[in-house]
Design a protein around this motif. Structure first.
Motif, PDB file in Angstrom:
ATOM      1  N   ALA A 183      81.064  88.321  23.152  1.00 54.84           N
ATOM      2  CA  ALA A 183      81.159  89.139  24.065  1.00 54.84           C
ATOM      3  C   ALA A 183      80.997  88.698  25.428  1.00 54.84           C
ATOM      4  N   ARG A 184      80.283  87.452  25.618  1.00 56.39           N
ATOM      5  CA  ARG A 184      80.545  86.402  26.930  1.00 56.39           C
ATOM      6  C   ARG A 184      81.480  86.000  27.004  1.00 56.39           C
ATOM      7  N   ALA A 185      82.638  85.638  26.006  1.00 56.75           N
ATOM      8  CA  ALA A 185      83.768  85.128  26.423  1.00 56.75           C
ATOM      9  C   ALA A 185      84.754  86.153  26.979  1.00 56.75           C
ATOM     10  N   ARG A 186      84.364  87.531  26.516  1.00 58.83           N
ATOM     11  CA  ARG A 186      85.189  88.621  26.857  1.00 58.83           C
ATOM     12  C   ARG A 186      84.692  89.122  28.447  1.00 58.83           C
ATOM     13  N   GLY A 187      83.775  88.433  28.821  1.00 59.82           N
ATOM     14  CA  GLY A 187      83.069  88.920  30.150  1.00 59.82           C
ATOM     15  C   GLY A 187      82.362  90.259  29.900  1.00 59.82           C
ATOM     16  N   ASP A 188      81.573  90.635  28.744  1.00 56.09           N
ATOM     17  CA  ASP A 188      81.245  92.018  28.400  1.00 56.09           C
ATOM     18  C   ASP A 188      79.820  91.628  28.032  1.00 56.09           C
ATOM     19  N   GLU A 189      79.063  92.814  27.812  1.00 56.47           N
ATOM     20  CA  GLU A 189      77.669  92.969  27.251  1.00 56.47           C
ATOM     21  C   GLU A 189      77.858  93.214  25.775  1.00 56.47           C
ATOM     22  N   LEU A 190      76.897  92.951  24.845  1.00 57.61           N
ATOM     23  CA  LEU A 190      76.968  93.199  23.501  1.00 57.61           C
ATOM     24  C   LEU A 190      76.085  94.441  23.287  1.00 57.61           C
ATOM     25  N   ARG A 191      76.652  95.578  22.883  1.00 57.94           N
ATOM     26  CA  ARG A 191      76.355  96.821  22.821  1.00 57.94           C
ATOM     27  C   ARG A 191      75.525  96.806  21.293  1.00 57.94           C
ATOM     28  N   VAL A 192      74.319  97.162  21.271  1.00 50.19           N
ATOM     29  CA  VAL A 192      73.475  97.206  20.085  1.00 50.19           C
ATOM     30  C   VAL A 192      72.585  98.350  19.835  1.00 50.19           C
ATOM     31  N   ALA A 193      71.970  98.590  18.658  1.00 48.37           N
ATOM     32  CA  ALA A 193      70.804  99.709  18.416  1.00 48.37           C
ATOM     33  C   ALA A 193      69.923  98.889  17.595  1.00 48.37           C
ATOM     34  N   MET A 194      68.789  98.912  17.831  1.00 53.35           N
ATOM     35  CA  MET A 194      67.753  98.369  17.252  1.00 53.35           C
ATOM     36  C   MET A 194      66.699  99.597  16.483  1.00 53.35           C
ATOM     37  N   VAL A 195      66.889  99.157  15.168  1.00 51.95           N
ATOM     38  CA  VAL A 195      66.279 100.215  14.173  1.00 51.95           C
ATOM     39  C   VAL A 195      64.889  99.626  13.847  1.00 51.95           C
ATOM     40  N   ILE A 196      63.804 100.445  14.077  1.00 52.87           N
ATOM     41  CA  ILE A 196      62.388  99.990  13.791  1.00 52.87           C
ATOM     42  C   ILE A 196      61.786 101.144  12.709  1.00 52.87           C
ATOM     43  N   GLY A 197      61.796 100.669  11.431  1.00 51.67           N
ATOM     44  CA  GLY A 197      61.408 101.520  10.341  1.00 51.67           C
ATOM     45  C   GLY A 197      62.398 102.306   9.832  1.00 51.67           C
ATOM     46  N   ALA A 198      62.409 102.052   8.373  1.00 47.18           N
ATOM     47  CA  ALA A 198      63.657 102.775   7.677  1.00 47.18           C
ATOM     48  C   ALA A 198      63.156 102.492   6.109  1.00 47.18           C
ATOM     49  N   HIS A 199      64.002 102.987   5.261  1.00 46.02           N
ATOM     50  CA  HIS A 199      63.781 103.033   3.876  1.00 46.02           C
ATOM     51  C   HIS A 199      63.785 101.466   3.415  1.00 46.02           C
ATOM     52  N   PRO A 200      62.599 101.154   2.377  1.00 42.57           N
ATOM     53  CA  PRO A 200      62.700  99.617   2.315  1.00 42.57           C
ATOM     54  C   PRO A 200      63.770  98.889   1.772  1.00 42.57           C
ATOM     55  N   LEU A 201      64.760  99.636   1.145  1.00 41.65           N
ATOM     56  CA  LEU A 201      66.031  99.089   0.774  1.00 41.65           C
ATOM     57  C   LEU A 201      66.978  98.720   1.814  1.00 41.65           C
ATOM     58  N   PHE A 202      66.876  99.619   2.870  1.00 40.11           N
ATOM     59  CA  PHE A 202      67.759  99.323   4.194  1.00 40.11           C
ATOM     60  C   PHE A 202      67.258  97.893   4.589  1.00 40.11           C
ATOM     61  N   MET A 203      65.853  98.002   4.735  1.00 31.63           N
ATOM     62  CA  MET A 203      65.272  96.595   5.305  1.00 31.63           C
ATOM     63  C   MET A 203      65.281  95.306   4.716  1.00 31.63           C
TER      64      MET A 203
END
Length: 459
Positions: A183-203
């Motif tokens: 993203a830095r090389a593209r001159g962009d920011e990195l879009r993200v989502a932060m998941v806090i708590g989900a099924h244990p198998l996802f974790m």
């Protein structure tokens, strides 16, 4: 257990099936170290139940922790015995299932965007006295490739930096770091989502060790045995679990910097080694009845097992495929992520050394590998140390390799993260002449029956 993708459903079902393996704390706890103290005291008693704290001061939500502290509990998620856990994990992880999108999920119950975002609404606790601040320890960052849509999942400790920003560390410098540099090389920011708590198998899937370009959401589907149900975040359309507890949507600016740490890490030391990144939060999503799913950091069973189990399963599969003499593999809690025990039925001289070299080459975190014979219970530190004491000769049974990259969180590593690695051959070898002193099974069984009698009863 039937794998419903809702954490609440998992807790309720597990509590119904295994009530003795869940500790519910009804009294009010402080958000400053009390939760960690409960887990530490349980560990001192060799107890590792899932812990549900109904009232933690200032959180406004129940808290669940210690979910991954027991291998038996994780094995129950797969419907197998603990001895079969590695094979069961690999079997499912090697059969990924693509996710599916659904129009609605509980995570969309409450959505706050723009100026309405206030991270004071996000529950956090302080885990250790030396921590800089309250931390989110169960923070799975989801980043999708802007061209392919393939997502990367990874854990990153995070603390509140501003009303709408978190300070976080990408200290592993793994796949997310690579995406941030792109993203830095593209001159962009990195879009993200932060998941806090989900099924244990996802974790658990978020801890998977997979090649770059593998979408861990497909691994979660494989572990669940069904497509992971996703919804899209409102602003950037990132696919997140429909039944998650909290989700933060935003972006990491490659040029932004914020001091972060120290934080109590898996080594048992507080670490301020950090990449000091900033995650701007544009959207806060939460289910109406959200829980804080916490992972106690430091050198405790949950933190270590959650991160380690996928690595153990991968190493076990690779070793047994290449070296049929390998019978078992174990990363002990006592060694944090830096020690490994491997048991084998050695067929020729030098085989233990070859196996240890393979492990030290495949796993960049390992510093010490100890090889023992197959009759040693490698889940018992005392047995491994006994094998070292009676089978190992330092002048001929060890080797050291130095100048290799290691964990940046290892406080004994160099500033650039390099370390040395040690192999210890504690097998008996071809010319060993000792004979084990044992008690025959029939006598042991008679003793068990004798000792089952009530105290005070005459024998």
């Amino acid at each position: 257990m039937r794998n419903v993708q809702d954490f609440h459903a998992f807790v309720n079902a597990y509590r119904d099936c295994f009530p003795d393996d869940v500790l519910t704390v009804g009294q009010t706890l402080s958000s400053d170290q009390d939760v960690t103290a409960v887990v530490v005291e349980l560990a001192a008693q060799n107890r590792h139940p899932m812990v549900v704290c109904e009232h933690v001061d200032g959180l406004g939500a129940p808290l669940a922790t210690n979910v991954f502290a027991s291998r038996e509990r994780i094995a129950r998620l797969f419907g197998v015995e603990t001895s079969q856990l590695h094979a069961a994990y690999q079997q499912r992880a090697n059969a990924p299932i693509p996710p599916c999108y659904v129009p609605y999920g509980p995570i969309l119950d409450e959505v706050f965007e723009g100026d309405a975002v206030d991270l004071a609404q996000l529950p956090m606790i302080k885990h250790f006295l030396s921590d800089r601040a309250p931390y989110v320890t169960n923070a799975v960052i989801v980043a999708e490739d802007p061209v392919t849509g393939v997502a990367n999942l990874s854990y990153h400790r995070s603390m509140r930096h501003a009303r709408n920003a978190l300070a976080t560390s990408l200290h592993s410098r793994g796949h997310l770091w690579r995406m941030l540099q792109a993203a830095r090389a593209r001159g962009d920011e990195l879009r993200v989502a932060m998941v806090i708590g989900a099924h244990p198998l996802f974790m658990l899937a978020a801890s998977a060790r997979v090649p770059f370009g593998t979408d861990e959401r497909t691994i979660a589907g494989g572990l669940l045995g069904a497509p992971l149900e996703l919804v899209r975040t409102p602003r950037y359309g990132i696919g997140v679990p429909a039944c998650a507890e909290f989700v933060l949507e935003g972006a990491i600016d490659p040029t932004a910097y914020a001091e972060e740490g120290p934080f109590g890490e898996f080594t048992g030391y507080s670490s301020d080694r950090s990449t000091n990144n900033v995650l701007r939060v544009d959207t806060l999503m939460r289910r109406r009845d959200a829980w804080l799913v916490d992972v106690v950091g430091g050198p405790y069973a949950e933190h270590l097992t959650l991160a380690r189990l996928p690595r153990e399963a991968e190493m076990s599969e690779k070793l047994k495929a290449r070296f049929p003499s390998v019978t078992a593999l174990h990363y002990p809690n006592s060694g944090t992520h830096f020690h490994c025990y491997v048991a084998l039925e050695q067929t020729r001289d030098g085989e233990a050394r070859q196996i240890m070299l393979a492990l030290l080459g495949w796993d960049p975190y390992l510093k010490t590998v100890i090889a023992v014979d197959q009759d040693i219970d490698i889940t018992d530190d005392a047995q491994v140390l006994w094998a070292m004491a009676t089978h190992f000769q330092p002048h001929q049974d060890l080797f050291v390799v130095d100048g290799l990259p290691g964990s940046p969180l290892d406080p004994s590593s160099s500033v650039d993260g390099t370390t040395s690695r040690l192999g210890i051959d504690a097998t008996r070898g071809a010319h060993f002449e000792g004979k084990r002193a044992v008690v025959e099974p029939a006598a042991l069984e008679r003793a068990r029956i004798l000792l089952q009698r009530p105290a005070g009863a005459r024998s």
